[in-house]
Structures are given as C-alpha cells and as structure tokens.
Design a protein around this motif. Structure first.
Motif, PDB file in Angstrom:
ATOM      1  N   PHE A 226      -8.990  -2.470   5.521  1.00 53.45           N
ATOM      2  CA  PHE A 226      -8.109  -1.407   5.157  1.00 53.45           C
ATOM      3  C   PHE A 226      -7.654  -0.853   6.406  1.00 53.45           C
ATOM      4  O   PHE A 226      -6.376  -0.175   6.040  1.00 53.45           O
ATOM      5  N   SER A 227      -7.747  -1.451   7.893  1.00 55.51           N
ATOM      6  CA  SER A 227      -7.291  -1.135   9.080  1.00 55.51           C
ATOM      7  C   SER A 227      -6.029  -2.328   8.884  1.00 55.51           C
ATOM      8  O   SER A 227      -4.860  -0.880   9.579  1.00 55.51           O
ATOM      9  N   LYS A 228      -4.858  -2.465   8.793  1.00 56.48           N
ATOM     10  CA  LYS A 228      -4.259  -3.575   8.205  1.00 56.48           C
ATOM     11  C   LYS A 228      -3.175  -3.111   7.049  1.00 56.48           C
ATOM     12  O   LYS A 228      -1.940  -2.280   7.044  1.00 56.48           O
ATOM     13  N   ALA A 229      -3.329  -2.976   5.955  1.00 60.24           N
ATOM     14  CA  ALA A 229      -2.901  -3.300   4.219  1.00 60.24           C
ATOM     15  C   ALA A 229      -2.525  -1.803   4.356  1.00 60.24           C
ATOM     16  O   ALA A 229      -1.160  -1.083   4.063  1.00 60.24           O
ATOM     17  N   TYR A 230      -3.162  -0.293   4.972  1.00 61.21           N
ATOM     18  CA  TYR A 230      -3.834   0.777   5.202  1.00 61.21           C
ATOM     19  C   TYR A 230      -3.375   1.874   5.874  1.00 61.21           C
ATOM     20  O   TYR A 230      -3.299   3.000   6.586  1.00 61.21           O
ATOM     21  N   ALA A 231      -2.814   1.213   7.453  1.00 57.77           N
ATOM     22  CA  ALA A 231      -2.399   1.306   8.778  1.00 57.77           C
ATOM     23  C   ALA A 231      -3.585   2.083   8.298  1.00 57.77           C
ATOM     24  O   ALA A 231      -4.047   3.565   8.944  1.00 57.77           O
ATOM     25  N   MET A 232      -4.997   1.701   9.018  1.00 54.60           N
ATOM     26  CA  MET A 232      -6.349   2.947   8.938  1.00 54.60           C
ATOM     27  C   MET A 232      -7.230   2.043   9.920  1.00 54.60           C
ATOM     28  O   MET A 232      -8.636   1.952   9.630  1.00 54.60           O
ATOM     29  N   ALA A 233      -6.235   1.386  10.774  1.00 56.16           N
ATOM     30  CA  ALA A 233      -7.804   0.947  12.284  1.00 56.16           C
ATOM     31  C   ALA A 233      -8.800   2.251  12.625  1.00 56.16           C
ATOM     32  O   ALA A 233      -9.329   1.308  12.782  1.00 56.16           O
ATOM     33  N   GLY A 234      -8.135   2.499  12.209  1.00 55.43           N
ATOM     34  CA  GLY A 234      -8.828   3.745  13.228  1.00 55.43           C
ATOM     35  C   GLY A 234     -10.075   4.211  12.734  1.00 55.43           C
ATOM     36  O   GLY A 234     -11.102   5.176  13.032  1.00 55.43           O
ATOM     37  N   GLN A 266     -15.241   6.601   3.149  1.00 54.07           N
ATOM     38  CA  GLN A 266     -15.343   6.014   2.561  1.00 54.07           C
ATOM     39  C   GLN A 266     -14.512   6.082   1.098  1.00 54.07           C
ATOM     40  O   GLN A 266     -14.248   5.629  -0.333  1.00 54.07           O
ATOM     41  N   TYR A 267     -14.443   7.718   1.089  1.00 55.04           N
ATOM     42  CA  TYR A 267     -14.031   8.392   0.111  1.00 55.04           C
ATOM     43  C   TYR A 267     -12.040   8.319   0.395  1.00 55.04           C
ATOM     44  O   TYR A 267     -11.212   7.972  -0.390  1.00 55.04           O
ATOM     45  N   GLY A 268     -11.400   8.018   1.142  1.00 57.85           N
ATOM     46  CA  GLY A 268     -10.866   7.972   1.870  1.00 57.85           C
ATOM     47  C   GLY A 268     -10.253   6.095   1.475  1.00 57.85           C
ATOM     48  O   GLY A 268      -8.591   5.535   0.809  1.00 57.85           O
ATOM     49  N   ALA A 269     -11.161   5.163   1.577  1.00 57.65           N
ATOM     50  CA  ALA A 269     -10.997   3.930   1.124  1.00 57.65           C
ATOM     51  C   ALA A 269     -10.863   4.323  -0.434  1.00 57.65           C
ATOM     52  O   ALA A 269      -9.903   3.202  -1.081  1.00 57.65           O
ATOM     53  N   LEU A 270     -11.467   4.607  -0.737  1.00 61.14           N
ATOM     54  CA  LEU A 270     -11.082   4.439  -2.558  1.00 61.14           C
ATOM     55  C   LEU A 270      -9.751   4.522  -3.214  1.00 61.14           C
ATOM     56  O   LEU A 270      -9.433   4.305  -4.022  1.00 61.14           O
ATOM     57  N   GLU A 271      -9.545   5.929  -2.386  1.00 59.10           N
ATOM     58  CA  GLU A 271      -7.825   6.230  -2.267  1.00 59.10           C
ATOM     59  C   GLU A 271      -6.713   5.263  -1.910  1.00 59.10           C
ATOM     60  O   GLU A 271      -5.889   5.373  -3.116  1.00 59.10           O
ATOM     61  N   ALA A 272      -7.383   4.301  -0.806  1.00 58.53           N
ATOM     62  CA  ALA A 272      -6.433   3.754  -1.026  1.00 58.53           C
ATOM     63  C   ALA A 272      -6.391   2.526  -2.215  1.00 58.53           C
ATOM     64  O   ALA A 272      -5.463   1.689  -2.275  1.00 58.53           O
ATOM     65  N   ILE A 273      -7.636   1.974  -2.372  1.00 58.00           N
ATOM     66  CA  ILE A 273      -7.708   0.845  -3.338  1.00 58.00           C
ATOM     67  C   ILE A 273      -6.951   1.793  -4.760  1.00 58.00           C
ATOM     68  O   ILE A 273      -6.023   0.800  -5.648  1.00 58.00           O
ATOM     69  N   ASN A 274      -7.691   2.492  -5.273  1.00 55.10           N
ATOM     70  CA  ASN A 274      -7.084   3.298  -6.733  1.00 55.10           C
ATOM     71  C   ASN A 274      -5.911   4.176  -6.874  1.00 55.10           C
ATOM     72  O   ASN A 274      -5.006   4.320  -7.326  1.00 55.10           O
ATOM     73  N   GLY A 275      -5.185   4.438  -5.456  1.00 60.15           N
ATOM     74  CA  GLY A 275      -3.336   4.965  -5.268  1.00 60.15           C
ATOM     75  C   GLY A 275      -2.822   4.459  -5.489  1.00 60.15           C
ATOM     76  O   GLY A 275      -3.025   2.932  -5.538  1.00 60.15           O
ATOM     77  N   PRO A 276      -1.367   4.878  -5.094  1.00 58.99           N
ATOM     78  CA  PRO A 276      -0.327   4.646  -5.585  1.00 58.99           C
ATOM     79  C   PRO A 276       0.426   3.313  -3.907  1.00 58.99           C
ATOM     80  O   PRO A 276      -0.424   3.358  -3.341  1.00 58.99           O
ATOM     81  N   GLN A 277       0.608   2.153  -3.687  1.00 59.25           N
ATOM     82  CA  GLN A 277       0.798   1.024  -3.152  1.00 59.25           C
ATOM     83  C   GLN A 277       1.573   1.532  -2.864  1.00 59.25           C
ATOM     84  O   GLN A 277       2.898   0.205  -2.258  1.00 59.25           O
TER      85      GLN A 277
END
Length: 375
Positions: A226-234, A266-277
C-alpha cells in the motif's frame, strides 16, 4: 560478528537519503530525489478507518497471517484486477512488501542456490538473497527495459527463483506480455519459482501491467503493498499471495519474527482496497505531469532517458561513474541515487525520483543542467 552479513551492503537509497537529510540539518540547501516515497498525504478515509480501529480497541495481537477480512479483500482484488484465483487463506499480510520479499527468499533458497535478478533491479533483492544463503545472478535488461531473449542460458541446476519487478524500480519500465510469457515458459520448463513484485502496479501511464501469477499460479508468489499507490509508506503494510507450500513457510518466518502486522493499520489497508480510488487516479495524473517535465528536462541537458511507463523514477544515462555523478549533483544541491546501487551493469545511469513537488523538480533540473552543461 556474524559472517552472514559480510557480503550485504546497507541500502544505498536509504543511506543517501540519510546523508541528504543530514546535509539539510546542517543548513545546506539540498533538493532530495532519492527515496521512492510519494509526497502526498495518506487519503483521509484511510486515516479515519485506522483511527476508528484504534478507538474501538483494535490494539491487540492480530492473527499471524493478518485479519481475515483484509486477506479476503486482497484475494478479491487479485481476482478482479490481476486474474489470480487465490483464496484468502493463501494471502499473507506483512509489515511492508519488503518483508514479504525476504520471507520468499528465506523460504525458498538453500545455501548456494541461485536467484535471477534483472539489472537494473531494486537494491534489496540482492541483499535478501544473500541473507538467505543464496547467490544473485544478475541478468542485464535491454536499454528499453525489456528482457533479453537468451534468458535460458542463465539457468542451471542451482537456479531456484526468478524475481520480476514490473513496473520497474529504478527504470520505470513495464514488461509486455511477450516478456512475461517467456519467464512463465522458463519457469514451467525448469520448475522455477517466480517472485513477482507488483508494488507499482497502479502507478502506470497508458499501459496495464500483466501479472505472471495468472499464467503460472502454482509457481508464482505475487507481492504488493500500500506504500506507493495509497501514499502509505510509513504505515508498513504489504502482502503476498503464494502457493500453499510457500505460504506455509512464509507464515512460519512471520510468526517467529514480526508475529503479525500492526492490527489497526490493517483496517486502514482494508479501507484502501474497499474505499474510493479517486486519490490513486489523482496521484497518477500528477506523477505523469511530473514525469513529462523530468524526461524533457533531462533530455534538454543532453542526457539519454527512456520514457518511464510506470512507477515514479527517471533513469537517465551518464558518461562515467554514477557514484561520481551523484557526488557532483549533491555538491550542486541535488540528491540522486547512483545506478551502481541497482546492479553491476548499471553504473552508467542515475535514478531520479519525481515523487516530489513540481516546484522542487524544476529547481532540481536547473541545478542539474548547470552541472551537466556548465551553463
């Protein structure tokens, strides 16, 4: 001290980023284009999902392989977007994609086994292979990023693994179906596993990457994050989808090292996949604009540079040592990564990340041009 790490160098990208930051702390005016980290903030819906998880008590140990709902969401994503029919039970959520890469090499390689890495290749592949007791066999890619047709000559009885990275770090090249098929056929002929690092799959420009796991599912470990596509590197959150025997070994390594990924993340990652793109699409648009400015700027100063089709790196060719060029640019106030960090055949290139503001990019190109042309 353990001799296991004698042949492993520290990460060149992180070392140079640390050096650049130290010079900044000393008051030097340095524009940094070292790290592969989006300069955007994590989308608010993802942050809010993690905050909600924190406030609701999601602060205890998670299952070692990851929370079931995230594993299932990843499996659904892989099926819909990558044509991979992988059950959620064969998905391992990891503390970053880099951790997953190490799990694969540590799980598959015996002492003296060989793994093929295409040059240029991300700096940590070689380190993970060596720390696992293996040997890296560097295979030079073509200048346009495509793979050599004589790939089979690098395979022998010790070869166990081929590592693919498309879109590529550092070149931004995206492999076409023909190249992916060639590697898949080689895997079938020799019984080789393939590690497919697809961390940049959503940062592409007018092309669509092909997942080799759709061709050879029983021999492919697909890694993403999720680091690159969702700006979640940290946030340090990634995943791997693997055949069951490999998955079981990777899970053992995670159980005895990291235990599990951070629960509320992991709940943030879940939202990244299921939420708006829409945030992903917006970042890609801006990266493409920056890419065009960077490539034109590099060519205007006389440097040869292929147009990247994915990721957020430019890979210009230089004459002479890339280390010396990186030092020269740093003296001029521009932090870049020498090509030598990405393989023994890449000392004639440098990597410039354009995951920075357009203003910094334009200023950096001006400083670089003075270095190259003297004007």
């Amino acid at each position: 001290m353990s001799s296991r790490l004698d042949q492993v160098e520290e990460s060149a990208t992180l070392r140079l980023a640390d050096l650049t930051n130290e010079l900044k702390r000393q008051g030097k005016d340095i524009l940094s284009f070292n790290l592969g980290e989006p300069d955007f903030n994590t989308p608010s819906n993802i942050v809010e999902a993690a905050e909600k998880a924190l406030k609701s008590g999601k602060t205890h140990y998670a299952p070692a392989a990851g929370i079931p709902e995230l594993r299932d969401a990843i499996a659904a994503k892989l099926k819909n977007e990558n044509k991979l029919d992988v059950p959620g039970k064969n998905v391992l959520v990891t503390p970053g994609a880099k951790q997953a890469v190490f799990y694969v090499t540590f799980s598959l390689l015996e002492e003296g086994d060989e793994a093929i890495v295409f040059d240029p290749g991300w700096v940590s592949y070689d380190a993970c292979i060596k720390m696992s007791g293996g040997k890296t066999v560097w295979v030079k890619s073509n200048e346009d990023g495509s793979l050599p047709r004589d790939l089979s000559k690098y395979v022998n009885k010790k070869t166990k693994l081929i590592i693919l990275n498309s879109p590529n770090n550092p070149s931004g090249a995206v492999l076409d179906t023909k190249d992916i098929r060639m590697v898949a056929d080689l895997s079938k002929d020799h019984g080789l596993y393939v590690l497919s690092d697809e961390i940049y799959e959503k940062i592409v420009y007018d092309v669509k990457p092909v997942s080799i796991g759709s061709m050879i599912p029983d021999k492919t470990v697909t890694i993403n994050g999720f680091s690159k596509a969702y700006a979640m590197a940290g946030w340090r959150i990634g995943y791997a989808a693997a055949p069951k025997p490999v998955f079981q070994n990777m899970l053992k390594v995670q159980q005895h090292t990291a235990t599990s990924p951070t629960t509320f993340v992991q709940y943030g990652a879940l939202e990244a996949i299921n939420g708006p793109q829409d945030s992903v699409e917006n970042m890609c648009r801006q990266f493409k604009e920056r890419r065009d400015v960077v490539v034109k700027g590099l060519r205007d100063m006389g440097l040869q540079c292929e147009t990247p089709l994915g990721a957020f790196y430019a890979w210009p060719k230089v004459k002479g040592s890339s280390e010396k060029w990186a030092e020269k640019f740093l003296e001029a106030g521009v932090g870049l990564t020498p090509g030598s960090a990405f393989g023994p055949h890449s000392d004639d290139h440098i990597r410039m990340s354009y995951a920075s503001s357009m203003n910094d990019i334009k200023k950096g190109l001006e400083r670089m041009k003075k270095c190259v042309t003297g004007a």
